[in-house]
Design a protein around this motif. Structure first.
Motif, PDB file in Angstrom:
ATOM      1  N   GLN A   1       0.859  -1.188   0.000  1.00 29.80           N
ATOM      2  CA  GLN A   1       0.000   0.000   0.000  1.00 29.80           C
ATOM      3  C   GLN A   1       0.895   1.237   0.000  1.00 29.80           C
ATOM      4  N   VAL A   2       0.616   2.188  -0.905  1.00 33.59           N
ATOM      5  CA  VAL A   2       1.368   3.445  -0.943  1.00 33.59           C
ATOM      6  C   VAL A   2       0.402   4.612  -0.807  1.00 33.59           C
ATOM      7  N   GLU A   3       0.940   5.735  -0.354  1.00 35.00           N
ATOM      8  CA  GLU A   3       0.140   6.939  -0.149  1.00 35.00           C
ATOM      9  C   GLU A   3       0.696   8.076  -1.002  1.00 35.00           C
ATOM     10  N   ILE A   4      -0.137   9.070  -1.232  1.00 36.18           N
ATOM     11  CA  ILE A   4       0.263  10.245  -2.012  1.00 36.18           C
ATOM     12  C   ILE A   4       1.583  10.800  -1.475  1.00 36.18           C
ATOM     13  N   ASP A   5       2.472  11.164  -2.405  1.00 39.33           N
ATOM     14  CA  ASP A   5       3.788  11.752  -2.130  1.00 39.33           C
ATOM     15  C   ASP A   5       4.808  10.768  -1.552  1.00 39.33           C
ATOM     16  N   GLN A   6       4.490   9.471  -1.536  1.00 43.52           N
ATOM     17  CA  GLN A   6       5.456   8.478  -1.079  1.00 43.52           C
ATOM     18  C   GLN A   6       6.441   8.186  -2.206  1.00 43.52           C
TER      19      GLN A   6
ATOM     20  N   LEU B   1      -0.162   1.142 -10.196  1.00 46.18           N
ATOM     21  CA  LEU B   1      -0.964   1.008  -8.973  1.00 46.18           C
ATOM     22  C   LEU B   1      -2.376   0.592  -9.337  1.00 46.18           C
TER      23      LEU B   1
ATOM     24  N   THR C   1       4.674   8.920  -5.807  1.00 46.20           N
ATOM     25  CA  THR C   1       3.352   8.670  -6.369  1.00 46.20           C
ATOM     26  C   THR C   1       2.439   9.875  -6.135  1.00 46.20           C
ATOM     27  N   GLU C   2       1.557  10.122  -7.071  1.00 44.51           N
ATOM     28  CA  GLU C   2       0.583  11.211  -6.936  1.00 44.51           C
ATOM     29  C   GLU C   2      -0.770  10.678  -6.477  1.00 44.51           C
ATOM     30  N   ASP C   3      -0.843   9.361  -6.226  1.00 42.26           N
ATOM     31  CA  ASP C   3      -2.103   8.733  -5.838  1.00 42.26           C
ATOM     32  C   ASP C   3      -1.880   7.718  -4.719  1.00 42.26           C
ATOM     33  N   ASP C   4      -2.937   7.466  -3.959  1.00 42.64           N
ATOM     34  CA  ASP C   4      -2.937   6.329  -3.045  1.00 42.64           C
ATOM     35  C   ASP C   4      -3.219   5.079  -3.873  1.00 42.64           C
ATOM     36  N   GLY C   5      -2.762   3.937  -3.389  1.00 47.23           N
ATOM     37  CA  GLY C   5      -3.083   2.704  -4.088  1.00 47.23           C
ATOM     38  C   GLY C   5      -2.229   1.551  -3.615  1.00 47.23           C
TER      39      GLY C   5
END
Length: 70
Positions: A22-27, A69, A43-47
């Motif tokens: 799982q990744v979050e925005i700006d990670q 993602l 990343t610019e999105d969660d996913g």
């Protein structure tokens, strides 16, 4: 599906995520090396990381897909 792309040409110095993670925005997900500088790609999105399209040492061009993602 969302794609994270390279914003410049360079070598993949480090992949910071794994498939299924799982990744979050700006990670930061990948670090590119270009002109002896390390450039984090975030990343610019969660996913959830579906597929990692590159491996460390690969050369990529601007616009190449690094990670997808879902």
């Amino acid at each position: 599906m969302k794609e994270i792309t390279a914003n410049m040409a360079g070598s993949v110095w480090k992949v910071l995520v794994q498939e299924g993670e799982q990744v979050e925005i700006d990670q930061d997900v990948v670090i590119l090396e270009s002109m002896k500088m390390e450039i984090p790609i975030a990343t610019e999105d969660d996913g959830i990381v579906k597929e990692i399209k590159v491996k460390e040492g690969d050369f990529v061009n601007e616009g190449d897909v690094l990670v997808t993602l879902e």
